[in-house]
Design an enzyme around this catalytic site. Structure first.
Site, PDB file in Angstrom:
ATOM      1  N   LYS A 201      13.056  48.444 -13.447  1.00 47.95           N
ATOM      2  CA  LYS A 201      12.266  49.576 -13.944  1.00 47.95           C
ATOM      3  C   LYS A 201      12.236  50.698 -12.910  1.00 47.95           C
ATOM      4  CE  LYS A 201       7.356  50.739 -14.350  1.00 47.95           C
ATOM      5  NZ  LYS A 201       7.098  51.297 -13.022  1.00 47.95           N
ATOM      6  N   ASN A 202      11.978  50.337 -11.653  1.00 49.37           N
ATOM      7  CA  ASN A 202      11.773  51.369 -10.636  1.00 49.37           C
ATOM      8  C   ASN A 202      13.064  52.092 -10.249  1.00 49.37           C
ATOM      9  OD1 ASN A 202       9.047  50.897 -10.668  1.00 49.37           O
ATOM     10  ND2 ASN A 202       9.098  49.478  -8.933  1.00 49.37           N
TER      11      ASN A 202
ATOM     12  N   CYS B 183      -0.616  53.892 -13.073  1.00 47.96           N
ATOM     13  CA  CYS B 183      -1.648  52.909 -12.725  1.00 47.96           C
ATOM     14  C   CYS B 183      -2.585  53.475 -11.670  1.00 47.96           C
ATOM     15  CB  CYS B 183      -1.001  51.637 -12.173  1.00 47.96           C
ATOM     16  SG  CYS B 183      -0.067  50.712 -13.396  1.00 47.96           S
TER      17      CYS B 183
ATOM     18  N   ARG C  48      -2.783  58.078  -4.363  1.00 50.96           N
ATOM     19  CA  ARG C  48      -1.321  58.075  -4.170  1.00 50.96           C
ATOM     20  C   ARG C  48      -0.863  59.522  -4.162  1.00 50.96           C
ATOM     21  NH1 ARG C  48       1.808  53.903  -7.926  1.00 50.96           N
ATOM     22  NH2 ARG C  48       0.395  54.483  -9.595  1.00 50.96           N
TER      23      ARG C  48
ATOM     24  N   ASP D 134       3.897  45.012  -5.405  1.00 48.60           N
ATOM     25  CA  ASP D 134       3.915  44.761  -6.849  1.00 48.60           C
ATOM     26  C   ASP D 134       3.761  43.274  -7.185  1.00 48.60           C
ATOM     27  OD1 ASP D 134       4.106  47.375  -7.558  1.00 48.60           O
ATOM     28  OD2 ASP D 134       6.232  47.348  -8.059  1.00 48.60           O
TER      29      ASP D 134
ATOM     30  N   ARG E  12       4.280  48.684 -20.143  1.00 44.90           N
ATOM     31  CA  ARG E  12       4.905  49.799 -19.415  1.00 44.90           C
ATOM     32  C   ARG E  12       6.024  49.321 -18.500  1.00 44.90           C
ATOM     33  NH1 ARG E  12       1.429  52.014 -15.716  1.00 44.90           N
ATOM     34  NH2 ARG E  12       3.418  52.820 -14.994  1.00 44.90           N
TER      35      ARG E  12
END
Lengths: 92, 425
Positions: free
Chosen positions: B22-23, B117, B122, B305, B397
């Protein structure tokens, strides 16, 4: 006539030769796989050798697994050996 | 709304394949805006963040079509806007990669401050620092980030904090800038390497990814490419931890084990038997595990994560474990939910102290973020009784059909549409 040296125990460096052949094979297979997938093989191999991250190597034709058969220092050693031998030969 | 209903005490057994990361995918797709040629990207997961991103690209004027088996075809030749729809961009944090990509493509971009999230502060100050160094003007107005550059010029940028997002965004903006850009104190995550692979295959000149110094020589234009996204190490780690927590036996295929070194090391430390192959990891059935101290760090440290899933495993380890969260300070929202199940966890600043070895009892739970949500699903699978997890839109997600894939391994999880939440308000 058989020379005197064959009457003594000798050490054969077979493993190193196998490693050299293995390094050549690994580099050749990975190079071809990267090229076939449209990546610049030199860029990708430099990235892998610098960082150790297998993400630089495509999974195409199992190249990502093949590159991990040898340590990076063994691959570098082969690259330097072949390059320098060729260069030094040229100087002679 | 939907919820997951999880029957507890189920051991996972079987084999599963890992999807594309995903990232990496959320950055590679915006990177395709840097060329007017067609690009084909393989191994793209079916997750909500990607669907939103595809919608945004279409709204900007690109033609995007899904191919079979996770393929994606992007033709950005018709891109005629530098303003991603705010209501879509606002939904997920990775939309900020459109900043670097559109700045590189159009010379300007207007986008809302990133959502995603809630893991504590951040900031995007390092992104802004990078864009400014490349010659762009950055203004924050009414919740919008407005960036404009008449010409992007290479620069030497030292990141004050290691940031994956800033590293990628600067790479995207610098790929077509004039001259050479150097990013010092760059993040080293494999997803950054994957984005650079994609850019380089398009004709960019990025070297040094995977190390803390990245050099980018700008090129005037980029071409088409076919690229396959690397496997998702976080998804792989989630399955590994889930298998260990349920004392199951699971073969996880299509992984890059090297990317999971810190997870493998920690699981071995707590006594989880593992077998590692060239592109697979097998978690073997074991007994209860030992306590351990886990500290999250940027790659190659233990990934933040996987902190929440790992904490669930440690609730089953008799003794005291300490989990220190060094990346995102607000990343303990799953702790309150685990405590509802009888877990003994005490929070002290950035550390969670876990008195493990107690059976978890099912409870109605609410996921507050993506990885915390996956952790609650694992907790439900090992608990006694039937656990309800709400807030599963967070899980969707980042994980493709998570419950279906756990079910194929023997879990009993049902997704149910409901009109009312079990939680008041």
């Amino acid at each position: 006539m058989v020379g005197d040296q064959f009457n003594h125990t000798m050490r054969f460096n077979v493993r190193t030769e196998e490693e050299v052949n293995e390094a050549r094979l690994v580099l050749k297979n990975v190079y071809t796989a990267l090229q076939e997938k449209g990546y610049n093989p030199i860029n990708q191999l430099v990235g892998y050798l610098l960082s150790g991250d297998p993400a630089f190597i495509t999974s195409h034709n199992n190249a990502r697994s093949i590159i991990r058969r040898l340590e990076r220092d063994e691959l570098l050693e082969e690259l330097l050996r072949v390059y320098l031998e060729k260069e030094l030969q040229g100087d002679r | 709304m939907e919820r997951l209903v999880i029957k507890g005490k189920q051991r996972l057994k079987g084999a599963t394949r890992v999807n594309g990361a995903k990232n990496a995918a959320v950055a590679v797709i915006p990177a395709s805006l840097l060329t007017s040629s067609q690009v084909k990207i393989e191994n793209i997961p079916h997750i909500t963040d990607i669907e939103w991103l595809i919608e945004i690209l279409k709204a900007l004027g690109a033609k995007v079509s899904r191919l079979g088996k996770g393929g994606l075809l992007v033709d950005s030749s018709g891109v005629n806007s530098f303003t991603p729809p705010h209501e879509l961009a606002d939904k997920f944090r990775a939309s900020y990669y459109l900043m670097g990509a559109l700045l590189g493509r159009c010379g300007q971009v207007e986008i809302p401050m990133p959502g995603g999230c809630n893991l504590g502060p951040r900031p995007i100050d390092q992104h802004i620092k990078g864009f400014t160094a490349l010659g762009a003007n950055v203004n924050l107005e009414h919740g919008l980030v407005k960036i404009k550059a008449s010409k992007l010029k290479g620069a030497h940028i030292y990141l004050d904090v290691v940031s994956v997002g800033a590293t990628i965004n600067i790479m995207l903006a610098a790929a077509r800038a004039e001259g050479k850009t150097v990013i010092e104190n760059a993040a080293k995550e494999p997803e950054i390497v994957d984005v650079a692979n994609f850019l380089n295959a398009m004709g960019a000149r990025v070297v040094g990814t995977g190390t803390d110094i990245i050099k980018i020589r700008g090129v005037p234009s980029l071409g088409g490419v076919e690229h396959s996204v690397i496997p998702d190490r976080i998804e792989a780690g989630t399955f590994m931890i889930a298998a260990a927590a349920t004392q199951g036996e699971v073969l996880i295929e299509d992984v890059i084990p090297k990317h999971l070194d810190p997870v493998i090391a920690k699981l071995k430390e707590v006594g989880v038997p593992l077998e590692i192959g060239p592109d697979w990891i097998k978690v073997l059935a074991g007994n209860s595990c030992s306590p351990a101290d886990v500290k999250t760090f940027p790659y190659p440290g233990f990934p933040t994560d996987l902190q929440a899933p790992m904490m669930v495993l440690l609730t089953q380890a008799p003794g005291t474990s300490i989990v220190s969260e060094n990346v995102f300070e607000g990343r303990f929202r799953h702790v309150a939910e685990l405590k509802k199940m009888g877990a003994r966890i005490k929070l002290e600043g950035r550390a969670a102290i876990i008195e493990g070895g107690r059976e978890l009892i099912s409870a109605p739970l609410k996921a507050a973020d993506l990885r915390g949500g996956a952790a609650l699903v694992i907790a439900g699978m090992i608990s006694r009784g039937e656990t309800i997890v709400e807030g599963i839109e967070h899980i969707d997600r980042g994980y493709e059909h998570l419950e279906e894939r756990f079910n194929r391994l023997g879990a009993k999880i049902a997704r149910k549409k409901v009109t009312e939440s079990v939680f008041p308000g």
